[in-house]
Design a protein around this motif. Structure first.
Motif, mmCIF file in Angstrom:
data_model
loop_
_atom_site.group_PDB
_atom_site.id
_atom_site.type_symbol
_atom_site.label_atom_id
_atom_site.label_comp_id
_atom_site.label_asym_id
_atom_site.label_seq_id
_atom_site.Cartn_x
_atom_site.Cartn_y
_atom_site.Cartn_z
ATOM 1 N N UNK A 13 -10.440 16.614 -18.092
ATOM 2 C CA UNK A 13 -9.240 17.647 -17.947
ATOM 3 C C UNK A 13 -8.762 18.961 -19.292
ATOM 4 N N UNK A 14 -8.708 19.398 -19.381
ATOM 5 C CA UNK A 14 -8.312 20.645 -20.688
ATOM 6 C C UNK A 14 -7.746 21.979 -19.871
ATOM 7 N N UNK B 188 -4.526 25.740 -15.803
ATOM 8 C CA UNK B 188 -4.067 26.561 -16.161
ATOM 9 C C UNK B 188 -2.507 25.332 -15.386
ATOM 10 N N UNK B 189 -2.079 25.978 -16.211
ATOM 11 C CA UNK B 189 -0.244 25.955 -14.844
ATOM 12 C C UNK B 189 0.530 26.889 -14.161
ATOM 13 N N UNK B 190 1.702 26.938 -13.520
ATOM 14 C CA UNK B 190 2.338 27.785 -13.265
ATOM 15 C C UNK B 190 3.862 28.468 -14.433
ATOM 16 N N UNK B 191 3.742 27.559 -14.885
ATOM 17 C CA UNK B 191 5.607 27.497 -15.640
ATOM 18 C C UNK B 191 4.745 28.592 -17.042
ATOM 19 N N UNK B 192 6.461 29.445 -17.666
ATOM 20 C CA UNK B 192 6.246 30.014 -18.673
ATOM 21 C C UNK B 192 6.763 29.222 -19.563
ATOM 22 N N UNK C 14 -21.191 20.388 -18.181
ATOM 23 C CA UNK C 14 -21.437 21.767 -17.019
ATOM 24 C C UNK C 14 -19.789 22.335 -17.707
ATOM 25 N N UNK C 15 -19.193 23.006 -17.010
ATOM 26 C CA UNK C 15 -17.910 23.222 -17.252
ATOM 27 C C UNK C 15 -17.460 24.215 -16.423
ATOM 28 N N UNK C 16 -16.067 23.640 -15.404
ATOM 29 C CA UNK C 16 -15.452 24.675 -14.457
ATOM 30 C C UNK C 16 -14.316 24.933 -14.512
ATOM 31 N N UNK C 17 -14.358 26.496 -14.606
ATOM 32 C CA UNK C 17 -13.335 27.317 -14.979
ATOM 33 C C UNK C 17 -12.437 27.891 -14.347
ATOM 34 N N UNK D 159 -29.438 13.527 -23.955
ATOM 35 C CA UNK D 159 -29.069 14.999 -24.277
ATOM 36 C C UNK D 159 -27.786 15.921 -23.389
ATOM 37 N N UNK D 160 -27.479 14.305 -22.163
ATOM 38 C CA UNK D 160 -26.681 14.604 -21.934
ATOM 39 C C UNK D 160 -25.306 13.383 -22.467
ATOM 40 N N UNK D 161 -24.279 14.322 -21.563
ATOM 41 C CA UNK D 161 -23.465 13.199 -21.819
ATOM 42 C C UNK D 161 -23.075 12.578 -20.923
ATOM 43 N N UNK D 162 -22.983 12.489 -19.643
ATOM 44 C CA UNK D 162 -22.722 12.035 -18.265
ATOM 45 C C UNK D 162 -21.636 12.554 -17.635
ATOM 46 N N UNK D 163 -20.939 13.981 -18.254
ATOM 47 C CA UNK D 163 -19.736 14.296 -18.275
ATOM 48 C C UNK D 163 -19.452 15.979 -17.671
ATOM 49 N N UNK D 164 -18.569 15.662 -16.887
ATOM 50 C CA UNK D 164 -17.986 17.893 -16.669
ATOM 51 C C UNK D 164 -16.589 17.928 -17.086
#
Length: 370
Positions: free
Chosen positions: A132-133, A70-74, A153-156, A60-65
């Motif tokens: 990473x996205x 975001x970037x600072x570029x317009x 799990x996710x960090x933002x 029941x787990x992916x083994x990935x976080x």
């Protein structure tokens, strides 16, 4: 292409159970050395590669976080150059000599990159893959939800995902926000002492350098920046000095805008230039010092400049930049630590960690080099 070997093939060749094969690759310290070597030899002979996705489905787990950044570029201003212009003609097989015209060199590595590095290191140490996205606009929730389906799990980073989307995500997997500014109270959070750090560096300018006319530089669109401005105001208020109600917001990232604002400030003459610019980030400070130099203003002789973050650029720019250093890699590691804790105890309460900062004294405020 030959058919890939399976766990059953390895088990048959090694003369062990499939459970032993699985344990050999998941928890090798739990398997006797002699047995482990037999299984590894069988796997090598068969060119067997363990399937992380298959293990995840079984548990029941992916083994990935995940890390949504975001970037600072317009987006409308940033284009990746296809190729640089060669100085002269070259024949096939020769190395071209080019002129470097990349205007974005000063932007890396930044706070985001340093925090991400901490996340990567901690994931590596704990045996998690990292997905990473992200992007520069927070109006595309489908991008982050696609990541959510692939991670445990996710960090933002702040302002990358709308609060209502984060609330829905947090009902499915653990989420950690890299800011105190997220409105959803159910999220775990990691941040630095933004207010205290900015107050401390401002007090240094007032007490140690006797400066009285200070201007804050940077936009207040993010909660961390608002906290820094609040710390700046608190230091001035505590010293009985004039407290600006708003910052010079346009002196932030764009080098050309910074140059135009400085030109306007200098054109006013007299009281136009403050005694110190207290910048919301190191990047803003570096841009500002470049613009001041282009207009013949000497730092720190004519005006002091400070930053916030502690990125590499602050150490190599001249004069070197006085700043408030965040523990950026430690923040990234703390994110992973909290996610792993929440995975082990999904019903546990949200966790908040505010990490301490340091005021780093360098040349740009008037402190001499050690």
């Amino acid at each position: 292409m030959a058919k890939a070997a399976t766990v059953y093939d390895v088990a048959e060749r090694a003369g062990v159970s499939i459970a032993t094969v699985s344990m050999t690759f998941r928890r090798p310290h739990k398997v006797r050395e002699e047995t482990r070597k037999i299984v590894e030899a069988a796997a090598e002979a068969l060119n067997y590669v363990p399937s992380a996705s298959a293990r995840g489905l079984a548990h029941g787990r992916t083994g990935a976080l995940g890390l949504y950044s975001f970037d600072y570029f317009r987006p409308e201003a940033f284009e990746v150059p296809v190729a640089l212009e060669p100085v002269g003609q070259t024949r096939a097989g020769e190395v071209a000599v080019v002129r470097d015209d990349d205007e974005h060199h000063r932007r890396f590595p930044l706070y985001v990159d340093e925090v991400q590095r901490g996340v990567e290191l901690e994931c590596w140490q704990r045996g998690y893959a990292l997905l990473i996205g992200g992007g520069s606009r927070a109006d595309r929730p489908t991008v982050v939800t696609d990541i959510v389906g692939r991670v445990d799990g996710l960090a933002v980073f702040p302002r990358t995902v709308p609060d209502d989307v984060l609330e829905r995500i947090s009902q499915r997997i653990p989420v950690v926000a890299l800011s105190e500014g997220q409105q959803h109270d159910g999220l775990s959070k990691v941040c630095a002492d933004n207010r205290g750090g900015m107050r401390a560096v401002t007090e240094h300018l007032i007490v140690e350098h006797g400066l009285r006319d200070l201007q804050f530089v940077g936009e207040l669109s993010m909660f961390d920046a608002q906290e820094r401005f609040s710390g700046f105001q608190a230091a001035l208020r505590g010293a009985g000095l004039r407290v600006p109600r708003k910052p010079l917001a346009r002196l932030a990232v764009d080098q050309h805008d910074t140059g135009r604002v400085i030109a306007d400030v200098l054109a006013r003459g007299g009281d136009g230039l403050p005694e110190a610019f207290v910048c919301v980030t190191d990047e803003a400070a570096v841009n500002l010092m470049e613009a001041l130099a282009e207009h013949g203003v000497r730092v720190p002789e004519q005006v002091a400049v400070t930053g916030f973050d502690g990125i590499v650029a602050g150490r190599v720019v001249r004069p070197s930049l006085t700043t408030v250093r965040q523990p950026m890699q430690a923040m990234g590691r703390a994110v992973v630590d909290i996610l792993v804790e929440r995975l082990a105890d999904p019903a546990g309460p949200p966790v908040s960690r505010r990490l301490p900062v340091q005021v780093v004294l360098r040349e740009s405020c008037g402190c001499s080099r050690p």
